[in-house]
Write an enzyme that holds these catalytic residues in place. Structure first.
Site, PDB file in Angstrom:
ATOM      1  N   GLY A   9      11.488 -55.595 -13.236  1.00  0.00           N
ATOM      2  CA  GLY A   9      10.359 -55.603 -14.234  1.00  0.00           C
ATOM      3  C   GLY A   9      12.342 -55.467 -15.419  1.00  0.00           C
ATOM      4  N   LEU A  10      12.492 -56.144 -16.343  1.00  0.00           N
ATOM      5  CA  LEU A  10      14.239 -55.937 -16.900  1.00  0.00           C
ATOM      6  C   LEU A  10      13.392 -56.540 -18.317  1.00  0.00           C
ATOM      7  CD1 LEU A  10      17.065 -56.915 -14.470  1.00  0.00           C
ATOM      8  CD2 LEU A  10      15.555 -54.082 -14.887  1.00  0.00           C
ATOM      9  N   MET A  13      11.481 -51.644 -21.361  1.00  0.00           N
ATOM     10  CA  MET A  13      11.428 -50.592 -19.988  1.00  0.00           C
ATOM     11  C   MET A  13      12.281 -50.231 -19.358  1.00  0.00           C
ATOM     12  SD  MET A  13      10.182 -48.948 -23.086  1.00  0.00           S
ATOM     13  CE  MET A  13       9.448 -47.248 -21.073  1.00  0.00           C
ATOM     14  N   GLY A  14      12.054 -50.979 -18.890  1.00  0.00           N
ATOM     15  CA  GLY A  14      12.472 -51.161 -17.108  1.00  0.00           C
ATOM     16  C   GLY A  14      14.201 -51.163 -17.463  1.00  0.00           C
ATOM     17  N   ARG A  33      11.518 -61.352 -12.497  1.00  0.00           N
ATOM     18  CA  ARG A  33      11.298 -62.550 -12.409  1.00  0.00           C
ATOM     19  C   ARG A  33      11.621 -63.635 -12.429  1.00  0.00           C
ATOM     20  NH1 ARG A  33       4.497 -64.056 -14.084  1.00  0.00           N
ATOM     21  NH2 ARG A  33       5.750 -63.681 -16.148  1.00  0.00           N
ATOM     22  N   SER A  34      11.908 -63.609 -13.653  1.00  0.00           N
ATOM     23  CA  SER A  34      13.433 -64.616 -14.123  1.00  0.00           C
ATOM     24  C   SER A  34      14.629 -64.166 -14.132  1.00  0.00           C
ATOM     25  CB  SER A  34      12.685 -65.167 -15.920  1.00  0.00           C
ATOM     26  OG  SER A  34      11.988 -64.394 -16.593  1.00  0.00           O
ATOM     27  N   SER A 128       6.931 -41.059 -21.343  1.00  0.00           N
ATOM     28  CA  SER A 128       6.703 -40.907 -22.007  1.00  0.00           C
ATOM     29  C   SER A 128       7.980 -41.183 -24.212  1.00  0.00           C
ATOM     30  CB  SER A 128       6.137 -39.920 -23.451  1.00  0.00           C
ATOM     31  OG  SER A 128       6.064 -39.777 -24.614  1.00  0.00           O
ATOM     32  N   GLY A 129       8.465 -41.392 -24.290  1.00  0.00           N
ATOM     33  CA  GLY A 129       9.638 -41.701 -25.358  1.00  0.00           C
ATOM     34  C   GLY A 129      10.061 -43.132 -26.127  1.00  0.00           C
ATOM     35  N   LYS A 182      -0.340 -38.287 -18.557  1.00  0.00           N
ATOM     36  CA  LYS A 182       0.348 -39.301 -19.339  1.00  0.00           C
ATOM     37  C   LYS A 182      -0.432 -39.845 -20.178  1.00  0.00           C
ATOM     38  CE  LYS A 182       2.788 -41.919 -22.171  1.00  0.00           C
ATOM     39  NZ  LYS A 182       2.851 -43.053 -22.374  1.00  0.00           N
ATOM     40  N   HIS A 185      -1.425 -36.789 -22.473  1.00  0.00           N
ATOM     41  CA  HIS A 185      -0.103 -37.091 -23.626  1.00  0.00           C
ATOM     42  C   HIS A 185      -0.803 -38.088 -25.246  1.00  0.00           C
ATOM     43  CE1 HIS A 185       2.861 -38.745 -25.274  1.00  0.00           C
ATOM     44  NE2 HIS A 185       3.775 -37.752 -25.503  1.00  0.00           N
ATOM     45  N   ASN A 186      -1.230 -39.019 -24.371  1.00  0.00           N
ATOM     46  CA  ASN A 186      -1.383 -39.966 -25.532  1.00  0.00           C
ATOM     47  C   ASN A 186      -2.106 -39.908 -26.654  1.00  0.00           C
ATOM     48  OD1 ASN A 186       0.837 -41.336 -23.777  1.00  0.00           O
ATOM     49  ND2 ASN A 186       0.281 -43.103 -25.017  1.00  0.00           N
ATOM     50  N   GLU A 189      -1.508 -36.913 -28.812  1.00  0.00           N
ATOM     51  CA  GLU A 189      -0.460 -38.024 -29.909  1.00  0.00           C
ATOM     52  C   GLU A 189      -1.614 -38.663 -30.918  1.00  0.00           C
ATOM     53  OE1 GLU A 189       2.533 -40.634 -28.033  1.00  0.00           O
ATOM     54  OE2 GLU A 189       1.648 -41.734 -29.249  1.00  0.00           O
ATOM     55  N   LYS A 260      -3.233 -49.047 -28.796  1.00  0.00           N
ATOM     56  CA  LYS A 260      -2.776 -50.044 -27.423  1.00  0.00           C
ATOM     57  C   LYS A 260      -4.066 -49.664 -26.711  1.00  0.00           C
ATOM     58  CE  LYS A 260       1.696 -51.209 -27.456  1.00  0.00           C
ATOM     59  NZ  LYS A 260       3.152 -50.833 -26.407  1.00  0.00           N
TER      60      LYS A 260
HETATM   61  P1  NDP Z   1       6.205 -55.907 -20.849  1.00  0.00           P
HETATM   62  O1  NDP Z   1       4.794 -55.129 -21.370  1.00  0.00           O
HETATM   63  O2  NDP Z   1       6.199 -56.377 -22.049  1.00  0.00           O
HETATM   64  O3  NDP Z   1       6.386 -57.072 -19.094  1.00  0.00           O
HETATM   65  C1  NDP Z   1       7.890 -57.559 -19.679  1.00  0.00           C
HETATM   66  C2  NDP Z   1       7.977 -57.823 -17.895  1.00  0.00           C
HETATM   67  O4  NDP Z   1       7.024 -58.206 -17.023  1.00  0.00           O
HETATM   68  C3  NDP Z   1       9.010 -58.751 -17.616  1.00  0.00           C
HETATM   69  O5  NDP Z   1      10.396 -57.917 -16.579  1.00  0.00           O
HETATM   70  C4  NDP Z   1       7.949 -59.845 -17.283  1.00  0.00           C
HETATM   71  O6  NDP Z   1       8.739 -60.699 -15.923  1.00  0.00           O
HETATM   72  C5  NDP Z   1       7.358 -58.905 -15.595  1.00  0.00           C
HETATM   73  N1  NDP Z   1       6.382 -60.280 -15.617  1.00  0.00           N
HETATM   74  C6  NDP Z   1       5.182 -59.488 -16.490  1.00  0.00           C
HETATM   75  N2  NDP Z   1       4.490 -60.511 -15.387  1.00  0.00           N
HETATM   76  C7  NDP Z   1       4.822 -60.852 -13.809  1.00  0.00           C
HETATM   77  C8  NDP Z   1       4.199 -61.413 -12.689  1.00  0.00           C
HETATM   78  N3  NDP Z   1       3.250 -61.604 -13.087  1.00  0.00           N
HETATM   79  N4  NDP Z   1       4.997 -60.548 -11.609  1.00  0.00           N
HETATM   80  C9  NDP Z   1       6.150 -60.411 -12.477  1.00  0.00           C
HETATM   81  N5  NDP Z   1       6.702 -60.225 -13.022  1.00  0.00           N
HETATM   82  C10 NDP Z   1       5.932 -60.079 -14.499  1.00  0.00           C
HETATM   83  O7  NDP Z   1       8.066 -54.746 -20.626  1.00  0.00           O
HETATM   84  P2  NDP Z   1       7.673 -53.863 -21.206  1.00  0.00           P
HETATM   85  O8  NDP Z   1       9.642 -53.352 -20.954  1.00  0.00           O
HETATM   86  O9  NDP Z   1       7.604 -53.031 -22.585  1.00  0.00           O
HETATM   87  O10 NDP Z   1       6.851 -52.707 -20.745  1.00  0.00           O
HETATM   88  C11 NDP Z   1       7.001 -52.273 -18.522  1.00  0.00           C
HETATM   89  C12 NDP Z   1       5.615 -51.197 -19.114  1.00  0.00           C
HETATM   90  O11 NDP Z   1       6.216 -50.175 -19.775  1.00  0.00           O
HETATM   91  C13 NDP Z   1       4.357 -51.420 -19.878  1.00  0.00           C
HETATM   92  O12 NDP Z   1       3.481 -51.409 -18.580  1.00  0.00           O
HETATM   93  C14 NDP Z   1       4.276 -51.022 -20.791  1.00  0.00           C
HETATM   94  O13 NDP Z   1       2.846 -51.350 -21.274  1.00  0.00           O
HETATM   95  C15 NDP Z   1       4.921 -49.773 -20.001  1.00  0.00           C
HETATM   96  N6  NDP Z   1       5.545 -49.475 -21.590  1.00  0.00           N
HETATM   97  C16 NDP Z   1       5.464 -47.836 -21.484  1.00  0.00           C
HETATM   98  C17 NDP Z   1       6.339 -47.057 -22.824  1.00  0.00           C
HETATM   99  C18 NDP Z   1       6.280 -46.368 -23.451  1.00  0.00           C
HETATM  100  O14 NDP Z   1       6.813 -45.429 -23.960  1.00  0.00           O
HETATM  101  N7  NDP Z   1       5.490 -45.539 -22.260  1.00  0.00           N
HETATM  102  C19 NDP Z   1       7.019 -48.491 -24.531  1.00  0.00           C
HETATM  103  C20 NDP Z   1       6.684 -49.986 -23.837  1.00  0.00           C
HETATM  104  C21 NDP Z   1       5.923 -50.168 -23.096  1.00  0.00           C
HETATM  105  P3  NDP Z   1       9.534 -62.497 -17.147  1.00  0.00           P
HETATM  106  O15 NDP Z   1      10.931 -62.137 -17.819  1.00  0.00           O
HETATM  107  O16 NDP Z   1       9.660 -62.666 -15.810  1.00  0.00           O
HETATM  108  O17 NDP Z   1       8.270 -62.935 -18.221  1.00  0.00           O
END
Ligand code: NDP
Length: 478
Positions: A9-10, A13-14, A33-34, A128-129, A182, A185-186, A189, A260
């Protein structure tokens, strides 16, 4: 070369967590995934450290040292279950699946229990961050088994924000504890942001201080006991001038606050736990009210709102600062009290000093205040409520007169201050010798025979309201 950890999951965030790990010397296997996102990351940031490119989850798993650590950073909800389902048959006993997304703690508890049956560790991590934190050092709240933390902690502590040489990361507790903390925490916030908004409104509508001037006031406040990331960025937001119109930025932004859902989760959970987190709840409701555009428009035409003309005292700015401090402190006290209730409910041994300490850096609620909160809970004699810690009992006593002045001025001027006022009501509610709850008990007994206790006797009682109003001892079956 075996990778230390795999990330699937890139999206933003990833990718940023993977880069942070690589920059800290860990070899990171990448999967998405892609495959396009994997290649884009390698093309732009391949020089950040050692990465292993993989196209399938099988390749990802094969590239890892044992016990394998696979960090899932996909969209929260069903996608997490789907990835776990695909990973599970590829892993061996003792391997660790990590979910560092914004998952609900109940989902984390469910996933952990299911994977534990298969001898796999499941670690739900609150991070968080935001994007910036993920890349440069977030605040990290890991749950799961202690054993999994022994294998994972050293990596997480290295990539976390560091304050005074200490990582903003510590094992929180089993199963969903990390995601729960967490979530709270939110919630804090939300309240922290709302009280700043209320202070802004009071200074603007009550004392006529324009945003640019307020930016200076907030910057000044940021040097004292309110010093925090949110006060700092509020000064920046208030000082910003819209490039198109030359007006203060805050005057051209639609005044409907988005959300959210983590604030809402906190309040739902607080209600279930019976935890009085009124400040957090009011801050979630304030956002909801701000978004009721149609009703707000109608209300301006229909609802009376004569204000009582009061002179704002000369000390108003300082009064607001003190009221903001008190309300902020109550929000933290309520959030931490909710953690105490959750620890009992879910059997977590939550260490409030460690939690306060890891919130000192990397996360959105990072604040000077957390140093004193950490100290309060590290003391031998832990306070039953943050407000009972001697340093805070004293601090609140000092600001109480200003807090009362500000809330009563706001009420008279018709300026809504839901968190300032509900925090004060919480404070007064806690310390009041007799609460009107006795009347409620009487009502409940009259209409539903719900029974009551007496101040002067042990046992449960019921008054025969429909008969001669005599009292009988009763067994509470309700
Ligand atoms: P997204 O929540 O936008 O998710 C996109 C990613 O998920 C892509 O890599 C996508 O793959 C993959 N994905 C979606 N559906 C599937 C599936 N069914 N099978 C496999 N892969 C899948 O990414 P973010 O980076 O924004 O967020 C990731 C996590 O972090 C979320 O839980 C989000 O809520 C959390 N988050 C936390 C924050 C923080 O401050 N802690 C801030 C922002 C997000 P593909 O590229 O193939 O579509």
């Amino acid at each position: 070369m075996s990778a230390h950890i795999g990330v699937t999951g890139l999206a933003v965030m990833g990718a940023n967590l993977a880069r942070n790990l690589a920059r800290n010397g860990f070899t990171v296997a990448l999967h998405n995934r892609s495959v396009e996102k994997t290649d884009a990351l390698l093309e732009k940031h391949g020089n950040d450290g050692d990465f292993v490119r993989t196209e399938t989850l099988q390749e990802l798993v094969d590239s890892l040292e044992k016990p394998r650590r696979v960090l899932i950073m996909v969209k929260a909800g069903k996608p997490v279950d789907s990835v776990i389902e695909q990973l599970e048959p590829l892993l061996e006993a003792g391997d660790i699946i990590i979910d560092a997304g914004n998952s609900h703690y109940e989902d984390t508890r469910r996933r952990e229990a299911a994977l534990a049956k298969k001898d796999l560790h499941f670690v739900g991590i609150g991070v968080s961050g935001g994007e910036e934190g993920a890349l440069n050092g977030p605040s990290i709240m890991p749950g799961g088994s202690r054993e999994s933390y022994d294998a994972l902690g050293p990596l997480l502590e290295k990539i976390a924000a560091q304050v005074d040489g200490q990582p903003c990361c510590a094992w929180i507790g089993t199963d969903g504890a990390g995601h729960f903390v967490k979530m709270v925490h939110n919630g804090i916030e939300y309240a922290d942001m709302q009280v700043i908004g209320e202070a802004f409104d009071l200074l603007r509508s009550g004392a006529g201080i324009e945003p640019a001037e307020q930016a200076k006031i907030f910057a000044e406040w940021n040097k004292g006991d309110l010093a925090s990331f949110l006060i700092e960025i509020s000064a920046e937001v208030l000082g910003h001038v819209d490039g198109k119109t030359g007006k203060p930025f805050v005057d051209v932004v639609v005044d409907a606050a988005g959300q959210k859902g983590t604030g809402r989760w906190t309040v739902i959970s607080a209600l279930e736990l019976g935890s009085p987190t009124s400040g957090i709840a009011e801050s979630v409701f304030a956002r909801a009210l701000s978004s009721q555009a149609e009703q707000r428009k109608l209300a301006q035409e229909l609802l009376a709102g004569e204000e009582i003309n009061v002179d704002v005292p000369e000390t108003f700015v300082e009064d607001v600062r003190q009221a903001l401090y008190a309300s902020k402190l109550v929000s933290y006290a309520q959030g931490l009290d909710m953690l105490t209730s959750a620890a009992v409910e879910y059997g977590w041994d939550l260490k409030l000093d460690e939690i306060a300490s890891l919130w000192r850096g990397g996360c959105i609620i990072r604040a000077e205040l957390l140093k004193e909160i950490t100290k309060a809970y590290a003391a031998e004699d832990k306070p039953a409520n943050l407000l009972f810690a001697p340093a805070f009992t004293k601090a609140i006593a000092e600001v109480l007169p200003a807090w009362r002045r500000v809330v009563s001025t706001a009420v008279q001027l018709g300026i809504p201050v839901p968190v300032f006022s509900s925090s004060l009501a919480y404070y007064d509610g806690l310390r009041r010798k007799r609460l009107p709850a006795a009347v409620i008990q009487g009502q409940r007994d009259l209409f539903g025979a719900h029974t009551y206790g007496r101040v002067d006797a042990e046992g449960t009682f019921h008054t025969l309201w429909g008969e001669d109003k005599s009292e009988i001892e009763a067994v509470d079956t309700h």
